[in-house]
Design an enzyme around this catalytic site. Structure first.
Site, PDB file in Angstrom:
ATOM      1  CB  ALA A  45       5.051  -1.225  20.663  1.00  0.00           C
ATOM      2  NE  ARG A  73      -3.821  -8.478  27.442  1.00  0.00           N
ATOM      3  CZ  ARG A  73      -4.104  -9.460  26.567  1.00  0.00           C
ATOM      4  NH1 ARG A  73      -5.458 -10.055  26.844  1.00  0.00           N
ATOM      5  NH2 ARG A  73      -3.329 -10.130  25.859  1.00  0.00           N
ATOM      6  CE  LYS A 176      -1.864  -4.057   6.253  1.00  0.00           C
ATOM      7  NZ  LYS A 176      -0.780  -4.892   6.546  1.00  0.00           N
ATOM      8  CG  HIS A 206       4.288   0.957   6.942  1.00  0.00           C
ATOM      9  ND1 HIS A 206       3.183  -0.233   6.672  1.00  0.00           N
ATOM     10  CD2 HIS A 206       5.566   0.345   6.452  1.00  0.00           C
ATOM     11  CE1 HIS A 206       4.064  -1.223   6.296  1.00  0.00           C
ATOM     12  NE2 HIS A 206       5.384  -1.029   6.196  1.00  0.00           N
ATOM     13  CG  LEU A 208      -0.031   6.163   1.838  1.00  0.00           C
ATOM     14  CD1 LEU A 208      -1.455   6.823   2.291  1.00  0.00           C
ATOM     15  CD2 LEU A 208       0.232   6.482   0.291  1.00  0.00           C
ATOM     16  N   GLY A 209       4.242   6.680   4.042  1.00  0.00           N
ATOM     17  CA  GLY A 209       5.289   7.437   4.544  1.00  0.00           C
ATOM     18  C   GLY A 209       6.548   6.979   4.074  1.00  0.00           C
ATOM     19  CG  HIS A 268       1.135  -1.827   2.041  1.00  0.00           C
ATOM     20  ND1 HIS A 268       0.571  -0.707   2.943  1.00  0.00           N
ATOM     21  CD2 HIS A 268       1.702  -2.862   2.762  1.00  0.00           C
ATOM     22  CE1 HIS A 268       0.924  -1.503   4.126  1.00  0.00           C
ATOM     23  NE2 HIS A 268       1.460  -2.522   4.130  1.00  0.00           N
ATOM     24  CG  LEU A 412      13.795   7.319 -18.398  1.00  0.00           C
ATOM     25  CD1 LEU A 412      12.472   6.862 -18.249  1.00  0.00           C
ATOM     26  CD2 LEU A 412      13.706   8.916 -18.868  1.00  0.00           C
ATOM     27  NE  ARG A 496      13.886 -15.167 -11.175  1.00  0.00           N
ATOM     28  CZ  ARG A 496      14.439 -13.773 -11.381  1.00  0.00           C
ATOM     29  NH1 ARG A 496      13.543 -12.728 -11.349  1.00  0.00           N
ATOM     30  NH2 ARG A 496      15.554 -13.678 -11.261  1.00  0.00           N
TER      31      ARG A 496
HETATM   32  P1  NDP Z   1       0.809  -8.127  18.664  1.00  0.00           P
HETATM   33  O1  NDP Z   1       0.226  -9.534  18.380  1.00  0.00           O
HETATM   34  O2  NDP Z   1       2.280  -7.999  19.051  1.00  0.00           O
HETATM   35  O3  NDP Z   1       0.216  -7.357  19.810  1.00  0.00           O
HETATM   36  C1  NDP Z   1       0.337  -6.178  20.329  1.00  0.00           C
HETATM   37  C2  NDP Z   1       0.022  -6.353  21.895  1.00  0.00           C
HETATM   38  O4  NDP Z   1      -1.438  -6.485  21.842  1.00  0.00           O
HETATM   39  C3  NDP Z   1       0.768  -7.512  22.527  1.00  0.00           C
HETATM   40  O5  NDP Z   1       1.810  -7.293  23.040  1.00  0.00           O
HETATM   41  C4  NDP Z   1      -0.374  -7.776  23.592  1.00  0.00           C
HETATM   42  O6  NDP Z   1      -0.106  -7.040  24.914  1.00  0.00           O
HETATM   43  C5  NDP Z   1      -1.715  -7.442  23.085  1.00  0.00           C
HETATM   44  N1  NDP Z   1      -2.392  -8.619  22.493  1.00  0.00           N
HETATM   45  C6  NDP Z   1      -2.112  -9.265  21.518  1.00  0.00           C
HETATM   46  N2  NDP Z   1      -3.035 -10.225  21.164  1.00  0.00           N
HETATM   47  C7  NDP Z   1      -4.096 -10.013  22.088  1.00  0.00           C
HETATM   48  C8  NDP Z   1      -5.644 -10.526  22.176  1.00  0.00           C
HETATM   49  N3  NDP Z   1      -5.906 -11.504  21.566  1.00  0.00           N
HETATM   50  N4  NDP Z   1      -6.270  -9.866  23.011  1.00  0.00           N
HETATM   51  C9  NDP Z   1      -5.785  -8.710  23.734  1.00  0.00           C
HETATM   52  N5  NDP Z   1      -4.546  -8.294  23.580  1.00  0.00           N
HETATM   53  C10 NDP Z   1      -3.875  -8.864  22.868  1.00  0.00           C
HETATM   54  O7  NDP Z   1       0.788  -7.163  17.384  1.00  0.00           O
HETATM   55  P2  NDP Z   1       1.812  -6.430  16.640  1.00  0.00           P
HETATM   56  O8  NDP Z   1       2.478  -5.475  17.482  1.00  0.00           O
HETATM   57  O9  NDP Z   1       2.613  -7.291  15.667  1.00  0.00           O
HETATM   58  O10 NDP Z   1       0.842  -5.411  15.675  1.00  0.00           O
HETATM   59  C11 NDP Z   1      -0.011  -4.469  16.385  1.00  0.00           C
HETATM   60  C12 NDP Z   1      -1.183  -4.315  15.343  1.00  0.00           C
HETATM   61  O11 NDP Z   1      -0.275  -3.516  14.246  1.00  0.00           O
HETATM   62  C13 NDP Z   1      -2.048  -5.044  14.510  1.00  0.00           C
HETATM   63  O12 NDP Z   1      -3.199  -4.516  14.471  1.00  0.00           O
HETATM   64  C14 NDP Z   1      -1.101  -5.488  13.293  1.00  0.00           C
HETATM   65  O13 NDP Z   1      -2.085  -6.189  12.306  1.00  0.00           O
HETATM   66  C15 NDP Z   1      -0.531  -4.140  12.980  1.00  0.00           C
HETATM   67  N6  NDP Z   1       0.685  -4.188  12.072  1.00  0.00           N
HETATM   68  C16 NDP Z   1       1.815  -5.163  12.442  1.00  0.00           C
HETATM   69  C17 NDP Z   1       2.732  -5.191  11.875  1.00  0.00           C
HETATM   70  C18 NDP Z   1       4.208  -5.606  12.234  1.00  0.00           C
HETATM   71  O14 NDP Z   1       5.073  -5.755  11.776  1.00  0.00           O
HETATM   72  N7  NDP Z   1       4.155  -6.380  13.645  1.00  0.00           N
HETATM   73  C19 NDP Z   1       2.811  -4.300  10.730  1.00  0.00           C
HETATM   74  C20 NDP Z   1       1.764  -3.476  10.160  1.00  0.00           C
HETATM   75  C21 NDP Z   1       0.771  -3.551  10.873  1.00  0.00           C
HETATM   76  P3  NDP Z   1      -0.417  -7.707  26.318  1.00  0.00           P
HETATM   77  O15 NDP Z   1      -0.855  -8.928  26.234  1.00  0.00           O
HETATM   78  O16 NDP Z   1       0.577  -6.978  27.020  1.00  0.00           O
HETATM   79  O17 NDP Z   1      -1.618  -6.625  26.462  1.00  0.00           O
HETATM   80  C1  BG6 Z   2       3.020  -5.061   6.794  1.00  0.00           C
HETATM   81  C2  BG6 Z   2       2.470  -6.364   6.349  1.00  0.00           C
HETATM   82  O1  BG6 Z   2       1.826  -4.002   6.444  1.00  0.00           O
HETATM   83  O2  BG6 Z   2       3.876  -4.488   5.701  1.00  0.00           O
HETATM   84  C3  BG6 Z   2       3.543  -7.346   6.489  1.00  0.00           C
HETATM   85  O3  BG6 Z   2       1.319  -6.844   7.253  1.00  0.00           O
HETATM   86  C4  BG6 Z   2       4.774  -6.985   5.399  1.00  0.00           C
HETATM   87  O4  BG6 Z   2       3.062  -8.578   6.038  1.00  0.00           O
HETATM   88  C5  BG6 Z   2       5.057  -5.431   5.951  1.00  0.00           C
HETATM   89  O5  BG6 Z   2       5.735  -7.601   5.881  1.00  0.00           O
HETATM   90  C6  BG6 Z   2       6.115  -4.801   4.849  1.00  0.00           C
HETATM   91  O6  BG6 Z   2       6.586  -3.492   5.242  1.00  0.00           O
HETATM   92  P1  BG6 Z   2       8.055  -3.048   4.937  1.00  0.00           P
HETATM   93  O7  BG6 Z   2       7.917  -1.761   5.106  1.00  0.00           O
HETATM   94  O8  BG6 Z   2       8.888  -3.768   5.743  1.00  0.00           O
HETATM   95  O9  BG6 Z   2       7.999  -3.325   3.372  1.00  0.00           O
END
Ligand code: NDP
Ligand code: BG6
Length: 513
Positions: A45, A73, A176, A206, A208-209, A268, A412, A496
């Site tokens: 976020a 939370r 994901k 992401h 795809l974006g 991806h 190319l 590598r």
């Molecule tokens: P976080 O681990 O930071 O979790 C997001 C929020 O969810 C936390 O701030 C917490 O908020 C709440 N949370 C965490 N663990 C738990 C738990 N066990 N039970 C209930 N609530 C929980 O996740 P990310 O922000 O890193 O990722 C969010 C989603 O995006 C995931 O599905 C991740 O796989 C996916 N994702 C993340 C990427 C990244 O770069 N971070 C890249 C691609 C995908 P609170 O305690 O305030 O409720």
């Molecule tokens: C996420 C993976 O989907 O893509 C991460 O969960 C990885 O492990 C990330 O680091 C890479 O994204 P980008 O846009 O930084 O290449």
């Protein structure tokens, strides 16, 4: 009943005419759009979603009546959320004109609501708060699930029952991982469909974006010079390469139960492959494109263990600095066999691609950060210029490189006469370097995808049958690796990757680019 579900997330009987009225109302300029970031206190976020929303606001891309709600939370006030957003907001807009004024305006439209993920009462309160900001307008609501996957269903249940729109659309963006194999992914889809219809679900990948991934179809289908060459007749192999020059860094807990094959390849890289290899769609409509992608995925053979190499990074000391190995991460179980690197050869059993190896390589803690597509063409028949390159005959083949990141480019490699009196050839690049050609900076992938979700454009989101087909290709391999407890080949941090990747490529007469 589908139309009514699209409208508000709960089955109720409305007619098709009523649904059409609703759809046109909800596209009204005067309609409100409320975006709730569920998991607003989390890493994604802060890093991606809020910056992308701000960039969209800055560019005047958000609807006139929009509000943003953070939900998690953690206890936070609106002011604390705004403070968090403004402090962590590092994005491409930072140095632009009026950035701080725009930021002030943007933050006034951000609110926070603290609640449990499985509490309908808490979501009801959120719904009331959203309603206050919508006023009497048509209400359109987008929920972004930026939370761990084990709580997706709780949130969808509560949000659809207690906070969905009553007179406009309700959409849910799901991050994901979408399960860890065919069974868990199908269970997640079934679960989501208890509360939503497919058209309400926006499964995000992401990649795809990303600008150059979006451009793939343009390159292919709008240039006469490429499409006729796009087949086994002229293409020797295709390489899809992802590398990062850092390890799991803090995400070891998540990563360990997924590994690089699920984290990068199954989504991806496979999505890029499908776009690269699909037949010409009937139109640019989402369903036409997604239909073609599914056909490619269904024409592929599930991955075979003998066509896969896995690796894991180990600690390495360079220039007096010691870089930690994967299992040195405190969140990773000791002795973990999770792969942080994988290379694989895939094949598409259709008339266009029969016998052409599609080689994928993905790894963390490698020597560079890069994502690219390499297309190696066949040799020119005959040997008119034999000897003109010296001894390195391989140099005589053309290669098209699409550098997705960083420093976006399409180039190319062609053979060219070295200017002068002799007949010596070298290989030079016809180079479309984005930074030199386009002055405007490239939007982040999350901007494109958020905007598409707001506008109801599904082209860049994954449909459930695409997801099923993708898991079918990888699930048998993943199970075999886990059942056999296959040990990954260790490679030093910053290298590598394991040498096995080169043997795999050599098996198909390929040299990694
Ligand atoms: P976080 O681990 O930071 O979790 C997001 C929020 O969810 C936390 O701030 C917490 O908020 C709440 N949370 C965490 N663990 C738990 C738990 N066990 N039970 C209930 N609530 C929980 O996740 P990310 O922000 O890193 O990722 C969010 C989603 O995006 C995931 O599905 C991740 O796989 C996916 N994702 C993340 C990427 C990244 O770069 N971070 C890249 C691609 C995908 P609170 O305690 O305030 O409720
Ligand atoms: C996420 C993976 O989907 O893509 C991460 O969960 C990885 O492990 C990330 O680091 C890479 O994204 P980008 O846009 O930084 O290449």
């Amino acid at each position: 009943a589908a139309p009514s579900k699209v409208a508000n997330g709960t089955p109720s009987a409305i007619t098709v005419e009523e649904f059409e009225d609703l759809a046109s109302l909800s596209q009204d300029d005067e309609a409100s759009v409320s975006i709730t970031v569920v998991g607003a206190s989390g890493d994604l976020a802060k890093k991606k979603i809020f910056p992308a929303l701000f960039a969209l606001y800055y560019e005047d891309c958000l609807p006139k009546h929009f509000s943003i709600f953070g939900y998690a939370r953690s206890k936070m006030t609106d002011a604390e959320l705004r403070d968090m957003v403004s402090r962590t907001l590092t994005c491409r807009i930072d140095k632009r004109e009026n950035c701080s004024e725009k930021m002030e305006e943007f933050l006034k439209r951000c609110f926070y609501h603290s609640g449990q993920y499985d509490s309908e009462a808490d979501f009801k309160e959120l719904g009331k708060k959203i309603k206050q900001h919508e006023g009497p307008r048509v209400s359109n609501r987008l929920f972004y699930l930026s939370i761990p996957p084990n709580i997706f269903l709780d949130v969808v249940k509560c949000a659809s029952r207690s906070a969905s729109s009553e007179n406009g659309w309700t959409r849910v963006i799901v991050e994901k991982p979408f399960g860890r194999d065919s069974e868990s992914s199908a269970a997640l889809t079934r679960g989501l469909k208890q509360y939503l219809v497919e058209d309400q679900i926006f499964r995000i990948d992401h990649y795809l974006g990303k600008e150059l991934v979006e451009n793939l179809s343009v390159l292919r289908f709008s240039n006469l010079v490429f499409e006729p060459l796009w087949s086994r007749q002229y293409i020797r192999n295709v390489q899809l390469i992802f590398s990062e020059d850092f390890g799991t860094e803090g995400r070891g807990g998540y990563f360990d139960s997924y590994g690089i094959i699920r984290d990068i390849m199954q989504n991806h890289l496979l999505q890029i492959l499908a776009l690269f290899a699909m037949e010409t769609p009937i139109s640019l409509e989402a369903e036409d494109i997604r239909n073609e992608k599914v056909k490619v995925l269904r024409s592929m053979k599930p991955l075979q263990l003998e066509d896969v190499v896995i690796g894991q990074y180990k600690s390495h000391t360079k220039g007096g600095i010691t870089y930690p190995g994967y299992t040195d991460d405190k969140t990773v179980p000791k002795g973990s066999l999770a792969p942080t690197f994988a290379a694989a050869a895939l094949f598409i059993n259709n008339a266009r691609w029969d016998g052409v190896p599609f080689l994928m390589k993905a790894g963390k803690a490698l020597h560079t950060k890069q994502a690219e597509i390499r297309v190696q063409f066949r040799h020119v028949p005959g040997n008119l210029y034999k000897g003109a390159f010296g001894t390195d005959l391989d140099r005589a083949t053309n290669e098209l490189v699409i550098r997705v990141q960083p420093d976006e480019a399409i180039y190319l490699k062609i053979n060219n006469k070295i200017p002068g009196l002799g007949m010596r050839l070298d290989r030079s690049n016809l180079n479309l370097h984005y930074a030199a050609r386009y002055s405007k900076e490239i939007p982040d992938a999350y901007e494109r995808l958020l905007l598409d979700a707001i506008e109801g454009e599904r082209r860049l989101f994954i449909r459930s049958d695409e997801l099923d087909a993708a898991w079918e290709l990888f699930t048998p391999l993943l199970k075999e690796l886990e059942q056999k407890r296959t040990a990954p080949e260790l490679y030093p941090y910053g290298s590598r990757g394991p040498v096995g990747a080169h043997y795999l490529a050599a098996k198909y007469n390929v040299r990694w680019g």
